[in-house]
Design an enzyme around this catalytic site. Structure first.
Site, PDB file in Angstrom:
ATOM      1  N   ASP A 133      -8.224  -5.220   7.515  1.00  0.00           N
ATOM      2  CA  ASP A 133      -8.761  -6.178   6.551  1.00  0.00           C
ATOM      3  C   ASP A 133      -9.555  -7.265   7.267  1.00  0.00           C
ATOM      4  O   ASP A 133     -10.578  -7.736   6.753  1.00  0.00           O
ATOM      5  CB  ASP A 133      -7.635  -6.797   5.721  1.00  0.00           C
ATOM      6  CG  ASP A 133      -7.256  -5.920   4.539  1.00  0.00           C
ATOM      7  OD1 ASP A 133      -8.167  -5.335   3.926  1.00  0.00           O
ATOM      8  OD2 ASP A 133      -6.063  -5.814   4.237  1.00  0.00           O
ATOM      9  N   HIS A 164       0.807  -1.216   0.000  1.00  0.00           N
ATOM     10  CA  HIS A 164       0.000   0.000   0.000  1.00  0.00           C
ATOM     11  C   HIS A 164       0.844   1.272   0.000  1.00  0.00           C
ATOM     12  O   HIS A 164       0.306   2.370  -0.092  1.00  0.00           O
ATOM     13  CB  HIS A 164      -0.936   0.010   1.214  1.00  0.00           C
ATOM     14  CG  HIS A 164      -2.014  -1.033   1.145  1.00  0.00           C
ATOM     15  ND1 HIS A 164      -2.941  -1.069   0.141  1.00  0.00           N
ATOM     16  CD2 HIS A 164      -2.295  -2.079   1.972  1.00  0.00           C
ATOM     17  CE1 HIS A 164      -3.765  -2.097   0.338  1.00  0.00           C
ATOM     18  NE2 HIS A 164      -3.392  -2.727   1.443  1.00  0.00           N
ATOM     19  N   GLU A 214      -5.214 -11.959   7.965  1.00  0.00           N
ATOM     20  CA  GLU A 214      -6.162 -10.846   7.831  1.00  0.00           C
ATOM     21  C   GLU A 214      -7.444 -11.224   7.101  1.00  0.00           C
ATOM     22  O   GLU A 214      -8.148 -10.369   6.574  1.00  0.00           O
ATOM     23  CB  GLU A 214      -5.479  -9.665   7.129  1.00  0.00           C
ATOM     24  CG  GLU A 214      -4.738 -10.008   5.867  1.00  0.00           C
ATOM     25  CD  GLU A 214      -3.900  -8.859   5.340  1.00  0.00           C
ATOM     26  OE1 GLU A 214      -4.041  -7.729   5.839  1.00  0.00           O
ATOM     27  OE2 GLU A 214      -3.104  -9.091   4.410  1.00  0.00           O
ATOM     28  N   ARG A 272       7.208  -5.412   3.344  1.00  0.00           N
ATOM     29  CA  ARG A 272       5.874  -5.992   3.112  1.00  0.00           C
ATOM     30  C   ARG A 272       5.689  -6.045   1.597  1.00  0.00           C
ATOM     31  O   ARG A 272       5.650  -5.016   0.934  1.00  0.00           O
ATOM     32  CB  ARG A 272       4.776  -5.159   3.775  1.00  0.00           C
ATOM     33  CG  ARG A 272       3.482  -6.011   3.966  1.00  0.00           C
ATOM     34  CD  ARG A 272       2.319  -5.606   3.115  1.00  0.00           C
ATOM     35  NE  ARG A 272       1.866  -4.266   3.296  1.00  0.00           N
ATOM     36  CZ  ARG A 272       0.769  -3.916   3.997  1.00  0.00           C
ATOM     37  NH1 ARG A 272       0.053  -4.812   4.631  1.00  0.00           N
ATOM     38  NH2 ARG A 272       0.399  -2.644   4.029  1.00  0.00           N
TER      39      ARG A 272
END
Length: 265
Positions: free
Chosen positions: A173, A46, A147, A71
């Site tokens: 999430d 993200h 998640e 990530r």
């Protein structure tokens, strides 16, 4: 091989404070690495950055005491191997919902015969040291993100996958999947978080979690999470600037609503 500070602290029973970077800035990465945090995660899912940014940011983090993590955007073995070759000391992978996905993640992060990581350590050798290849499997961390509702249902199977070093909870999430929103309260996802944490503790597998603030990070640490991320760089930047504006204008300190997630994962 250069030690992984996350492993060192976890083995000593100490809390790990993890920073989270979503802005492509080597200057910020270096500054955050000197802030006292124990690890710094570069967010390629993200975050507003790409591989070239991540490489330079990891180089900046290398000048600090913090351990670099990444990530990744998805469970993509080739991309994971590339980032490990670039010097990542741990991979956080989103949306791991099955034991097979967890096993595939482990395989991408481990050299044969344990895994399927291709040889070509590149910058990993420069950062880690001359014995990188021999020690990488014992140093680099494999961290699936939990998640989804399916991941919660199958958490015991996921935790039993050999080579999973830690799990990382994505509370927003999970809230989307179980509560249908990212606001508060979110009773179903909070119950799921507690269930996952308990399953991890039974197996002595460390659990980490993304938090919206330092206050939440402290609460999560008290809950039993071993690694906490007290919000990302963008949240800290905008929050600090808003506070500076408020103080400068002598405005009252308005309560921050908890109706929605704030730059969280």
């Amino acid at each position: 091989m250069r030690p992984n500070q996350i492993r060192t602290r976890l083995e000593a029973g100490q809390l790990v404070i993890n920073a989270w970077l979503s802005i492509a800035s080597t200057y910020a990465a270096e500054g955050v690495g000197h802030s006292g945090v124990h690890s710094v995660t570069v967010d390629l899912q993200h975050g507003m950055l790409d591989f070239a940014d991540a490489l330079q940011m990891m180089q900046a983090i290398s000048a600090t005491p913090a351990t670099p993590l990444v990530r990744v955007p998805a469970l993509d073995a080739a991309r994971i191997m590339h980032l490990l070759d670039a010097g990542a000391y741990g991979i956080i992978c989103p949306m791991i919902s099955t034991p097979q996905q967890a096993a595939d993640l482990v395989a991408a992060c481990r050299y044969p015969p344990t895994g399927k990581r291709s040889f070509g350590p590149s910058r990993g050798l420069l950062y880690g040291g001359a014995d990188y290849v021999a020690e990488a499997d014992r140093t680099i961390m494999v961290i699936p993100m939990i998640e989804t509702a399916e991941a919660v249902d199958r958490i015991d199977e996921i935790l039993d996958v050999e080579g999973v070093d830690m799990i990382y909870l994505g509370p927003n999430d999970l809230a989307f999947d179980l509560d249908g929103h990212v606001g508060h309260p979110r009773p179903r996802s909070e119950a799921a978080l507690a269930r996952v944490l308990q399953a991890a503790q039974v197996r002595n597998t460390p659990a980490g979690i993304f938090c919206a603030s330092a206050e939440e990070a402290r609460a999560r640490a008290d809950q039993g999470f071993r690694l906490v991320t007290p919000a990302n760089d963008f949240a800290h930047l905008t929050r600090s600037m808003k506070e500076a504006v408020r103080v400068t204008l002598a405005e009252p300190d308005a309560a921050v609503p908890r109706s929605a997630a704030r730059h969280g994962y």
